[in-house]
Design a protein around this motif. Sequence first.
Motif, PDB file in Angstrom:
ATOM      1  N   LEU A 277      45.767  33.486  54.262  1.00 45.80           N
ATOM      2  CA  LEU A 277      45.570  34.208  53.043  1.00 45.80           C
ATOM      3  C   LEU A 277      45.012  33.197  52.128  1.00 45.80           C
ATOM      4  O   LEU A 277      44.365  33.752  51.011  1.00 45.80           O
TER       5      LEU A 277
ATOM      6  N   ARG B  36      35.145  43.054  37.973  1.00 42.78           N
ATOM      7  CA  ARG B  36      36.148  44.109  38.328  1.00 42.78           C
ATOM      8  C   ARG B  36      36.921  44.659  37.044  1.00 42.78           C
ATOM      9  O   ARG B  36      36.907  43.793  35.940  1.00 42.78           O
TER      10      ARG B  36
ATOM     11  N   SER C  22      40.344  33.634  39.753  1.00 45.42           N
ATOM     12  CA  SER C  22      40.901  33.817  40.997  1.00 45.42           C
ATOM     13  C   SER C  22      41.083  35.310  41.120  1.00 45.42           C
ATOM     14  O   SER C  22      40.796  35.668  42.335  1.00 45.42           O
ATOM     15  N   LEU C  23      41.299  36.221  40.161  1.00 43.25           N
ATOM     16  CA  LEU C  23      41.319  37.914  40.388  1.00 43.25           C
ATOM     17  C   LEU C  23      39.856  37.996  40.608  1.00 43.25           C
ATOM     18  O   LEU C  23      39.959  39.107  41.689  1.00 43.25           O
TER      19      LEU C  23
ATOM     20  N   THR D 189      39.560  36.661  44.760  1.00 49.24           N
ATOM     21  CA  THR D 189      40.799  37.164  45.914  1.00 49.24           C
ATOM     22  C   THR D 189      40.690  38.652  46.166  1.00 49.24           C
ATOM     23  O   THR D 189      41.519  39.046  46.965  1.00 49.24           O
ATOM     24  N   SER D 190      39.856  39.382  45.729  1.00 46.87           N
ATOM     25  CA  SER D 190      40.054  40.848  46.011  1.00 46.87           C
ATOM     26  C   SER D 190      38.669  41.500  45.665  1.00 46.87           C
ATOM     27  O   SER D 190      38.048  41.158  45.011  1.00 46.87           O
ATOM     28  N   ASP D 191      38.353  42.383  46.604  1.00 49.76           N
ATOM     29  CA  ASP D 191      37.093  43.156  46.389  1.00 49.76           C
ATOM     30  C   ASP D 191      37.434  44.529  45.572  1.00 49.76           C
ATOM     31  O   ASP D 191      36.446  45.516  45.350  1.00 49.76           O
ATOM     32  N   ASP D 192      38.623  44.883  45.636  1.00 52.37           N
ATOM     33  CA  ASP D 192      39.220  46.113  44.799  1.00 52.37           C
ATOM     34  C   ASP D 192      38.481  46.256  43.402  1.00 52.37           C
ATOM     35  O   ASP D 192      38.128  45.107  42.574  1.00 52.37           O
ATOM     36  N   GLU D 193      38.223  47.339  43.082  1.00 48.34           N
ATOM     37  CA  GLU D 193      37.415  47.793  41.858  1.00 48.34           C
ATOM     38  C   GLU D 193      38.308  47.494  40.627  1.00 48.34           C
ATOM     39  O   GLU D 193      37.895  46.952  39.484  1.00 48.34           O
TER      40      GLU D 193
ATOM     41  N   VAL E 140      42.008  45.718  39.058  1.00 47.24           N
ATOM     42  CA  VAL E 140      42.802  44.507  39.094  1.00 47.24           C
ATOM     43  C   VAL E 140      44.226  45.291  39.244  1.00 47.24           C
ATOM     44  O   VAL E 140      44.727  46.021  38.123  1.00 47.24           O
ATOM     45  N   ARG E 141      45.235  45.069  40.090  1.00 49.22           N
ATOM     46  CA  ARG E 141      46.726  45.535  39.936  1.00 49.22           C
ATOM     47  C   ARG E 141      47.521  44.557  39.394  1.00 49.22           C
ATOM     48  O   ARG E 141      47.251  43.073  39.680  1.00 49.22           O
TER      49      ARG E 141
ATOM     50  N   GLU F 201      48.644  41.455  41.489  1.00 48.54           N
ATOM     51  CA  GLU F 201      47.801  40.373  41.803  1.00 48.54           C
ATOM     52  C   GLU F 201      47.876  39.142  40.909  1.00 48.54           C
ATOM     53  O   GLU F 201      47.247  38.092  40.916  1.00 48.54           O
TER      54      GLU F 201
END
Length: 506
Positions: free
Chosen positions: A40, A386, A414-415, A418-422, A424-425, A428
């Motif tokens: 990871l 994002r 970092s946000l 570390t993710s391709d999601d549209e 941010v949660r 994270e």
Amino acid sequence: MHFCEGIKSWTCAAAPVYLSGTDQLLGVIDISGPPATFQLNNLALAVACARQIESVLAERISREHNVLLEACLNHPGRAGAAAMVVIDRNARIVHSSGCLTPDLAVRLADGLKGRQISAWNNRLPDGLLGEWMNPVRLDGSAIGALLIVPKRSIGRILQRPEGDLPQLPAPAAPTVAAAPAPECLPGVVGASSVFRGAIERTKLLGRRRVSVLIQGETGAGKELFARALHEEERKGGSFVAFNCGATTKELIGSELFGHVRGAFTGATSEGRAGRFELAHGGTLCLDEVGELPLDLQPVLLRALEEGVVYRLGDTTPRPVDVRLVAMTNRDLLQEVEAGRFRRDLFHRIGVTRIQVPALRERDGDVDLLVDHFVRTLSVRHGVASREIGPDVRQLLRAYAWPGNVRELRNVIESLLLTSDDEVVRREELPAELLATLDGAKAPALDADLTSLEATERLTILQAIQRVHGNLALAARVLGISRSTLYRKVERYQLDDVVKASNDGEN
């Protein structure tokens, strides 16, 4: 990225490596392997490696710039030249002097862009640029050059700058968007009243030839204000920065004032100029000035009062015209009362002062900075932007940001990586940020620490815990040298924290 049949199923994590201070892509750090080897933290490792390479390259560039400035100071043709322009191996201007306007100096340097400066050992460019070119070499390789414009040519150039210069298009506009707040200093983002007050004070003091002490917590952006002061009053001169806590006590005197041949064991065979001489006509920025050894403080005071320096081992006075900007995250007045800093030097470097506010004091600026970093860092890394939703923004606003703007920048970076999601949660966000907001108690702080010191201690502690006791990596996260971090670990009695973090990792 994996087109060969045998590795099509491999995983991949990559991070770009850029030339310091530019958007020029130098290469990519790639970690690839079969799915079974995926970890990871692969992307974080790739980013850390890329940053380390950029840091080493930036250090090399800084060292080469110092060599170039020394060559400019010592060149025999300096006195008879109408103008001089110092450029590095990438044809970037390091220093210019004489009767050239900044725009004309840029045109001269632009005439060399795209040429292989490192290949100037045997053949120089044709035309006037070739006649004026004086390559500077280090270890047998050209690292840049001095453009020495003779007096017989300057009149023609000033009258018709296009005459003998390459016909090149105007430089492209910067790709990074300007700060949202109107009339902000270059590179400075913020609209809060307390921050605007610091900006207005900087603009006012920038036009005054006086020493300035910039105070603020680690990561608050003190060097941006220092550079802004320089741009206001000494734009044509050099901006020479030196971290008083980044080298040994024995070498600080040599770094600041220079030395002659044989001045001490390890001195260079030809001697060298110090930072004061390199900053002649410009600005000398002393970071972590509170770390300056007590026995060197009267030497610095004398240089500032008399405008003269003496290289170590030499009795020849060397006049210098330098504007001093000092920076510290300490309460220097308290250091004076404790006997660790001279009162007369404190009043000399602190003729005027600028207090850079902590991010937690800048009401409303977190949102501006979040948008700024999302926009610029997504472009820099070539990743999709994002969305930072209202719930996450509320958490970011509520956090005290002990690492200030630097910490916020690292979180946003970092946000993005570390993710391709549209979107941010919440989960994270870094664990230490969530833990603080959820009411976790921070480690007890010594009662005798000032608020600045207490915040610095907490920032260092959190960085050490985040990297599991790896002090080299913690120093990079904090943006300070390893030697400085070691001293602060001892000062704030954090050895047990380092040991516990290492044990937890093992």
